[in-house]
Design a protein around this motif. Structure first.
Motif, PDB file in Angstrom:
ATOM      1  N   THR A 237       0.485  -1.853  -5.199  1.00 22.26           N
ATOM      2  CA  THR A 237      -0.576  -2.061  -4.219  1.00 22.26           C
ATOM      3  C   THR A 237      -0.290  -1.236  -2.967  1.00 22.26           C
ATOM      4  O   THR A 237      -1.182  -0.607  -2.400  1.00 22.26           O
ATOM      5  N   THR A 238       0.968  -1.233  -2.548  1.00 20.57           N
ATOM      6  CA  THR A 238       1.353  -0.438  -1.376  1.00 20.57           C
ATOM      7  C   THR A 238       1.174   1.052  -1.667  1.00 20.57           C
ATOM      8  O   THR A 238       0.677   1.798  -0.823  1.00 20.57           O
TER       9      THR A 238
ATOM     10  N   TRP B  60      -2.443   1.819  -1.167  1.00 20.88           N
ATOM     11  CA  TRP B  60      -3.013   1.675   0.168  1.00 20.88           C
ATOM     12  C   TRP B  60      -2.412   2.666   1.168  1.00 20.88           C
ATOM     13  O   TRP B  60      -3.082   3.092   2.119  1.00 20.88           O
ATOM     14  N   ALA B  61      -1.155   3.044   0.944  1.00 22.16           N
ATOM     15  CA  ALA B  61      -0.444   3.887   1.913  1.00 22.16           C
ATOM     16  C   ALA B  61      -1.206   5.150   2.342  1.00 22.16           C
ATOM     17  O   ALA B  61      -1.279   5.442   3.540  1.00 22.16           O
TER      18      ALA B  61
ATOM     19  N   PHE C  37       4.015   3.340   8.711  1.00 16.06           N
ATOM     20  CA  PHE C  37       4.612   2.038   8.415  1.00 16.06           C
ATOM     21  C   PHE C  37       5.526   1.574   9.547  1.00 16.06           C
ATOM     22  O   PHE C  37       5.429   0.447  10.008  1.00 16.06           O
TER      23      PHE C  37
ATOM     24  N   TYR D 161       7.733   7.633   1.768  1.00 17.06           N
ATOM     25  CA  TYR D 161       8.110   6.374   2.422  1.00 17.06           C
ATOM     26  C   TYR D 161       9.356   6.591   3.273  1.00 17.06           C
ATOM     27  O   TYR D 161      10.182   7.449   2.959  1.00 17.06           O
TER      28      TYR D 161
ATOM     29  N   ASP E 245       7.978  -3.113   1.676  1.00 14.33           N
ATOM     30  CA  ASP E 245       6.978  -2.761   0.684  1.00 14.33           C
ATOM     31  C   ASP E 245       6.266  -4.011   0.166  1.00 14.33           C
ATOM     32  O   ASP E 245       5.039  -4.081   0.102  1.00 14.33           O
TER      33      ASP E 245
ATOM     34  N   VAL F 242       4.012  -5.712   2.815  1.00 16.38           N
ATOM     35  CA  VAL F 242       2.749  -4.991   2.973  1.00 16.38           C
ATOM     36  C   VAL F 242       1.821  -5.298   1.788  1.00 16.38           C
ATOM     37  O   VAL F 242       0.631  -5.580   1.969  1.00 16.38           O
ATOM     38  N   ALA F 243       2.389  -5.277   0.581  1.00 24.08           N
ATOM     39  CA  ALA F 243       1.574  -5.543  -0.608  1.00 24.08           C
ATOM     40  C   ALA F 243       0.949  -6.936  -0.534  1.00 24.08           C
ATOM     41  O   ALA F 243      -0.229  -7.122  -0.856  1.00 24.08           O
TER      42      ALA F 243
END
Lengths: 292, 428
Positions: free
Chosen positions: B210-211, B214-215, B225, B384, B394, B397-398
């Protein structure tokens, strides 16, 4: 002579005892010991004894109470479904209708396939785009459009409850069926003579006759469902947003995705104590059985 | 539970040293051009245990073949390969570190490396190569292996990401150009959303994937981040909140509701199954399309942007663990694994971008349009941050992204809560 007998007896149970000690008691004590430690695999430098800090943290966080709530909803609903439908199924199969065997063969399927496989099949059946359940419901007009069952909090919890019950039902039916066979038919005949209808027979003959089976199976099922892991894990992994995160899943995730073994052990000990209450109740039931 | 896992992993990894016939007189030297300065690989027979992350058939066939070729060059070194699924890799490595059952060498996702270094199980490689060696690698890839002034692995795979779209559907709808901005992306995605099919395959399963998804939206809006010195979370800034608001809108307007449980594989499958018009994937995807939907007419374009061009660059590493008893042999294998020939073979086999500078100018790579695209966007690739806490950040955030998609929290609230948790983590 007496002493020698004792020794022989002891020698006979020794192998089993050693196995028990190594595979049950040692891990149990180890978990208990770990629950007083800070042990996070990814931060080995912080390892050490911290006393009851984990326990304080557990009872102060609302997270624990929320997951306990989810566990109780999940457990009680699933067990209720198993017992009610188990009874209905047993009553239906108890009569020798034509085709009973066919029904029976279909009914045991959930019990025969590995539960993880069952859970994965259900996961696909419930899928929004590819799932057959949505197809059928939309086609019949029950639903207007496809529902992503496992992506909404309420339906996700409902789905795992139903699947868990589906897996546990056949065994329930078998045991209830065996229980029904033990009720003397003379009781039913007497009830009929007294003019009892179906529901009165159920209430005054069947249920009392099954009382001990119901109690024992109910508690066993409570313990098993409380600890149910694989079905939820395979279907939702505790999601979406923790909607199906029961304590067992929570323990697993604490240990194996956050690598926090100390906290996970403390949670395991708390869960162990909760389940022990069920077990004590169960053992008492068994003792009563003996007296009957 | 723990004990059981311990037992399980230790038995799973217990190695039986295979005795192999060694006809002596073999020059045990490295089979490639560069001098490592440590070329006295032992004459005795050695068995190396190597883990490779990734289990699909392409990975297996390539790595099996590589090990066979290596063994021909180095008859005294036997390599035992274990394939570990990507989604279990991190926990297997961490559990094995705790139980002292690590292999000699393992491929590893670049985002895990610093965490493993902090656990004090990775062997620093600075003394194994000469000064010129790092020059042979692409800077962007080599830099991901650096942490606290040392080298902790060699680049073993490098990818960027792009937006895959259905060129045939675009044509049907009379859309001439693939979307280049956020607004166009949303507009285009809405066009295809009609209950039967959807505009965009989104990932929202609350895992690291998911991260990953979206990143680029965060970076494309000028957000980041963490602060420059990696002491504080900044993903809950205005830019971050906007990026998550947009992502949530994209989900509600143009993605299947079930995307909340979708992994990257699921969104790829939706694309392959004619359910979504667009999704974002890396350079391995054309291969899958070729196998599963050979007639599909697709296109690849850059991530739609808001403020600046950005896509996700990820590097895989191959690392040695300090518990290894055959470090020389392990280094020989790592060097072979990442040499120019193998880098090129891997790039052609799997569609990954070369991480060796010399291969960037290879004709075959340059003439492959898909490959050329992913090389081209490498300029805008962002990686990252490298720090031990990254996997936990990570995850935080997810979770925040998933909560926002579910509507359990507003995007701002979700990110603020996650930032608070991350800041606490960074303070400790």
């Amino acid at each position: 002579m007496r002493k020698k007998d004792n020794l022989t007896g002891f020698l006979f149970i020794l192998p089993a005892l050693i196995v028990l000690l190594t595979v049950v008691f040692y891990p149990l004590l180890w978990t208990f010991w770990l629950s007083f430690q800070e042990k996070i695999l990814i931060a080995p430098q912080r390892d050490g004894f911290i006393g009851v800090e984990h326990y304080q943290g557990i009872f102060q966080s609302d997270v624990f109470w929320r997951f306990l709530g989810i566990t109780l909803i999940f457990t009680l609903s699933s067990v209720a479904i198993k017992i009610i439908f188990g009874l209905v199924g047993a009553l239906l199969l108890n009569k020798n209708h034509p085709g009973t065997n066919v029904y029976w063969s279909i009914l045991v399927i959930p019990w025969l396939i590995p539960s993880v496989v069952g859970a994965l099949i259900w996961r696909w059946m419930l899928h929004e785009q590819f799932g057959i359940i949505n197809r059928v419901f939309v086609h019949l007009g029950v639903l207007e459009s496809a529902v992503p069952w496992l992506s909404r909090e309420f339906t996700a919890l409902l789905s795992v409850i139903i699947v868990d019950a589906w897996v546990g039902l056949p065994f329930m039916i078998i045991v209830f069926l065996a229980g029904l066979k033990t009720i003397p038919s003379t009781l039913y005949e007497a009830a009929k003579v007294d003019g009892a209808g179906f529901f009165q027979q159920l209430r005054f003959v069947t249920i009392p006759g099954l009382k001990s089976v119901l109690l024992v199976m109910g508690t066993l099922s409570l313990i098993g469902t409380f600890n149910s892991f694989n079905i939820i894990y395979a279907m939702t992994g505790g999601g979406p947003v923790n909607a199906t995160n029961t304590l067992v899943i929570h323990i697993y995730r604490t240990a194996f995705t956050q690598y926090n073994f100390g906290l996970a052990s403390a949670l395991a000990v708390v869960t162990f104590i909760i389940i022990s209450c069920f077990v004590i109740f169960y053992i008492r039931q068994l003792d009563k059985e003996g007296e009957m | 539970m723990k004990k059981f896992t311990t037992l399980f992993f230790s038995t799973a990894i217990l190695l039986t040293a295979a005795a192999c016939n060694n006809n002596d007189g073999n020059e045990a030297g490295s089979g490639n051009e560069n001098e490592s300065g440590n070329n006295n690989a032992a004459e005795e027979d050695v068995t190396l245990s190597v883990w490779v992350m990734g289990t699909d058939e392409y990975w297996r066939s390539y790595h099996d073949d590589l090990v066979d070729r290596f063994h021909e060059d180095h008859p005294n070194i036997t390599v035992e390969l274990d394939y570990i699924p990507w989604d279990e890799g991190e926990s297997q490595l961490i559990n094995s570190s705790a139980n002292n059952t690590l292999p000699d060498v393992s491929t590893i996702a670049g985002r895990w490396t610093a965490q493993m270094v902090a656990m004090d199980v990775v062997e620093p490689l600075d003394d194994y190569y000469n000064e010129a060696y790092p020059e042979e690698f692409v800077d962007a890839a080599w830099n991901t292996t650096q942490y606290e002034g040392s080298t902790w692995g060699l680049p073993a795979g490098f990818t960027t990401t792009g937006l895959f779209y259905r060129a045939d559907w675009f044509e049907e709808e009379g859309i001439e150009e693939p979307p280049a901005t956020w607004d166009e992306l949303l507009e285009t995605a809405k066009t295809f959303t009609d209950g039967e099919r959807y505009g965009f395959g989104i990932v929202g399963d609350g895992s690291m994937e998911t991260t990953l998804f979206w990143a680029p939206f965060l970076w494309g809006n000028g957000g980041d981040f963490l602060t420059e010195d990696m002491t504080e979370a900044v993903f809950n800034s205005q830019e971050g909140v906007e990026a998550l608001e947009f992502y949530t809108e994209l989900y509600r307007e143009a993605a299947p509701e079930g995307s909340i449980n979708n992994s990257r594989g699921d969104s790829q499958n939706l694309f392959l199954a004619d359910s979504v018009a667009m999704t974002t994937v890396g350079p391995w995807f054309p291969k899958f399309i070729e196998d599963d939907a050979p007639d599909m007419d697709y296109g690849i374009t850059e991530y739609p942007v808001k403020e600046q061009a950005a896509n996700l660059g990820t590097a895989d590493h191959i690392a040695m663990f300090n518990t290894s008893e055959h470090k020389e042999a392990a280094w020989t294998f790592m060097e072979y694994f990442t040499n120019e020939e193998n880098d090129l073979t891997w790039a052609k086999h799997q569609g990954f971008i070369p991480y060796r500078s010399a291969n960037l100018t290879d004709d075959e790579i340059l003439n492959d349009p898909d490959m050329a695209f992913f090389l081209d966007v490498a300029e805008d690739a962002v990686s990252y941050p490298t720090l031990p806490e990254w996997p936990q950040i990570d995850q935080a955030v997810a979770d925040a992204v998933q909560q926002a998609l579910m509507g359990a929290k507003s995007p701002e609230e979700a990110l603020n809560d996650a930032a608070e948790a991350v800041n606490q983590l960074l303070e400790n």
